[in-house]
Design an enzyme around this catalytic site. Structure first.
Site, PDB file in Angstrom:
ATOM      1  N   ASP A   1      59.748  81.482  56.734  1.00 36.36           N
ATOM      2  CA  ASP A   1      58.451  81.298  57.380  1.00 36.36           C
ATOM      3  C   ASP A   1      57.950  79.891  57.077  1.00 36.36           C
ATOM      4  O   ASP A   1      57.420  79.617  55.994  1.00 36.36           O
ATOM      5  CB  ASP A   1      57.444  82.337  56.874  1.00 36.36           C
ATOM      6  CG  ASP A   1      56.123  82.289  57.635  1.00 36.36           C
ATOM      7  OD1 ASP A   1      55.920  81.346  58.420  1.00 36.36           O
ATOM      8  OD2 ASP A   1      55.301  83.198  57.435  1.00 36.36           O
TER       9      ASP A   1
ATOM     10  N   GLY B   1      57.981  73.689  80.432  1.00 38.03           N
ATOM     11  CA  GLY B   1      58.931  73.557  81.532  1.00 38.03           C
ATOM     12  C   GLY B   1      60.179  74.369  81.289  1.00 38.03           C
ATOM     13  O   GLY B   1      60.447  74.815  80.166  1.00 38.03           O
ATOM     14  N   HIS B   2      60.946  74.541  82.349  1.00 40.58           N
ATOM     15  CA  HIS B   2      62.253  75.194  82.282  1.00 40.58           C
ATOM     16  C   HIS B   2      63.241  74.387  83.106  1.00 40.58           C
ATOM     17  O   HIS B   2      62.865  73.424  83.795  1.00 40.58           O
ATOM     18  CB  HIS B   2      62.176  76.636  82.776  1.00 40.58           C
ATOM     19  CG  HIS B   2      61.617  77.590  81.761  1.00 40.58           C
ATOM     20  ND1 HIS B   2      62.246  77.854  80.565  1.00 40.58           N
ATOM     21  CD2 HIS B   2      60.479  78.331  81.765  1.00 40.58           C
ATOM     22  CE1 HIS B   2      61.524  78.726  79.870  1.00 40.58           C
ATOM     23  NE2 HIS B   2      60.444  79.020  80.572  1.00 40.58           N
TER      24      HIS B   2
ATOM     25  N   ASP C   1      69.442  71.997  80.784  1.00 38.75           N
ATOM     26  CA  ASP C   1      69.531  72.488  79.403  1.00 38.75           C
ATOM     27  C   ASP C   1      70.843  72.065  78.747  1.00 38.75           C
ATOM     28  O   ASP C   1      70.869  71.558  77.621  1.00 38.75           O
ATOM     29  CB  ASP C   1      69.424  74.009  79.370  1.00 38.75           C
ATOM     30  CG  ASP C   1      68.002  74.503  79.558  1.00 38.75           C
ATOM     31  OD1 ASP C   1      67.106  73.675  79.787  1.00 38.75           O
ATOM     32  OD2 ASP C   1      67.787  75.724  79.479  1.00 38.75           O
TER      33      ASP C   1
END
Length: 393
Positions: A72, A137-138, A168
């Site tokens: 964490d 965004g993608h 990607d």
């Protein structure tokens, strides 16, 4: 462990596809990759269908050969662990939006003070600067803004969703690996690391390659179906009588001659060299008519005997069974950890000295937490304290 990258130790903070594909390539080549994963915010790739024995097939593939430390980062004690890891993990890969790692106390400037040899790679949609740096965004968005979608697809129906993540992978993953390895070579000369800012949109823009070069130098704006390679010529896909498809890439005269001869269109071959759109249309129409006279199996068998740059469009299942891909061993068997294996896409790179055998599929969240902490010198009691405080999982 062996392989060309066996000397590299990498901390991977990335999730989903671009960063994990990059670190998969590195791990396949022998690098030691340690994933730093949140115990409270799951990598969504872990739940992406389809599942094999309860495990996401995509996650099992993209994260093979990597260890997982569940940590964490919002808790101060986590920084102690990262600082200790930085003494021998001198490459870091992250995929957060700009500023996130700085807010966690894990920005480049803070960490290079601990290890000046640190190579720090940030993969983001739009980069660390510019008005879009904080924008979501993608892949489809990056391709759109980079100009690629403007000259792919059909003139009458527009751009096509490609079904694969070009920005990607070809943008973020491959450019990220190239830049990372270039920084490793530079460090061998200077002894110092550096920061690498990888924008998937920037990298996608470079994929315009020939079309972009023509536009910038000559002002020729590419559009759908107005170039040789995007449907503006005979270079295209053609449907068989039974509804399957074949690809035609017979650009050179010798290949076009074989294609036209095989289909009884000898007089049409000369049209392939013509830049006139009407000539290209005439040739395409003739090819379309002839392809639709024959079934897929017949055409596949016909062109398998010719060197005409005509190949069938295969399903994934057919591709896996194709003799060329089988000869290249594009599928490998990866241990699940229970004595069985899972079929996965193999590393595509062939080294004369070989690569390490795949060690395991993507690990469960925190599967190596205790192992990693023990290597850092943490006592069993200290590890238990960190678990109780929910710093680690």
């Amino acid at each position: 462990m062996f392989g060309p990258l066996a000397s590299l130790k990498i901390l991977d903070f990335s999730t989903l596809l671009p960063g994990p594909f990059a670190s998969l390539l590195l791990a396949d080549m022998g690098a030691h990759v340690l994933r730093i994963e949140s115990p409270t915010r799951m990598d969504l790739l872990r739940v992406l269908p389809p599942h094999d024995q309860g495990v996401s097939a995509s996650h099992a593939y993209l994260n093979r050969n990597k260890r997982s430390l569940a940590l964490d980062l919002k808790q101060p004690e986590a920084l102690e662990v990262i600082r200790q890891l930085l003494h021998d993990h001198d490459i870091l890969l992250e995929q957060f939006r700009p500023g996130v790692m700085e807010r966690l106390g894990l920005g480049y400037e803070a960490l290079k003070a601990i290890n000046p040899r640190l190579i720090y790679v940030s993969i983001t949609g739009y980069g660390q600067t510019g008005p879009y740096k904080d924008r979501a965004g993608h892949d489809i968005n990056y391709l759109a803004l980079a100009g690629l979608a403007s000259h792919t697809g059909r003139a009458d129906s527009g751009p096509l969703p490609l079904g694969m993540q070009v920005a990607d992978i070809a943008g973020g993953s491959l450019h990220g690996v190239i830049g990372l390895l270039a920084a490793v070579i530079a460090r061998q000369q200077t002894g110092l690391g550096q920061y690498l800012d990888v924008s998937m949109t920037d990298c996608a823009f470079t994929l315009n390659a020939m079309s972009g070069a023509g536009f910038l130098a000559c002002g020729e704006e590419p559009a759908r179906e107005n170039q040789v390679l995007n449907g503006g010529s005979f270079y295209d896909y053609y449907r068989s009588r039974d509804g399957r498809w074949l690809s035609v890439g017979s650009l050179e005269p010798a290949f076009m001659k074989q294609l036209c001869t095989a289909l009884g269109l000898e007089d049409m071959a000369k049209l392939a060299l013509s830049p006139q759109p009407e000539h290209q249309k005439k040739l395409k129409d003739a090819l379309r008519i002839e392809f639709e006279k024959h079934d897929f199996a017949e055409l596949s068998a016909l062109f398998a005997e010719l060197d005409a740059c005509v190949e069938p469009v295969l399903s994934l299942g057919e591709a896996v069974r194709h003799p060329q891909l089988q000869a290249r061993q594009v599928v490998t068997q990866v241990p699940r950890g229970d004595g069985t294996t899972q079929a996965q896409i193999a590393c595509a790179l062939k080294f004369s000295e070989g690569l390490p055998e795949p060690r395991h599929i993507g690990a469960q969240l925190g599967a190596h937490t205790d192992e990693v902490l023990r290597e850092l010198g943490f006592s069993a009691e200290r590890i238990l304290d960190l678990r109780r405080a929910k710093v680690v999982l």
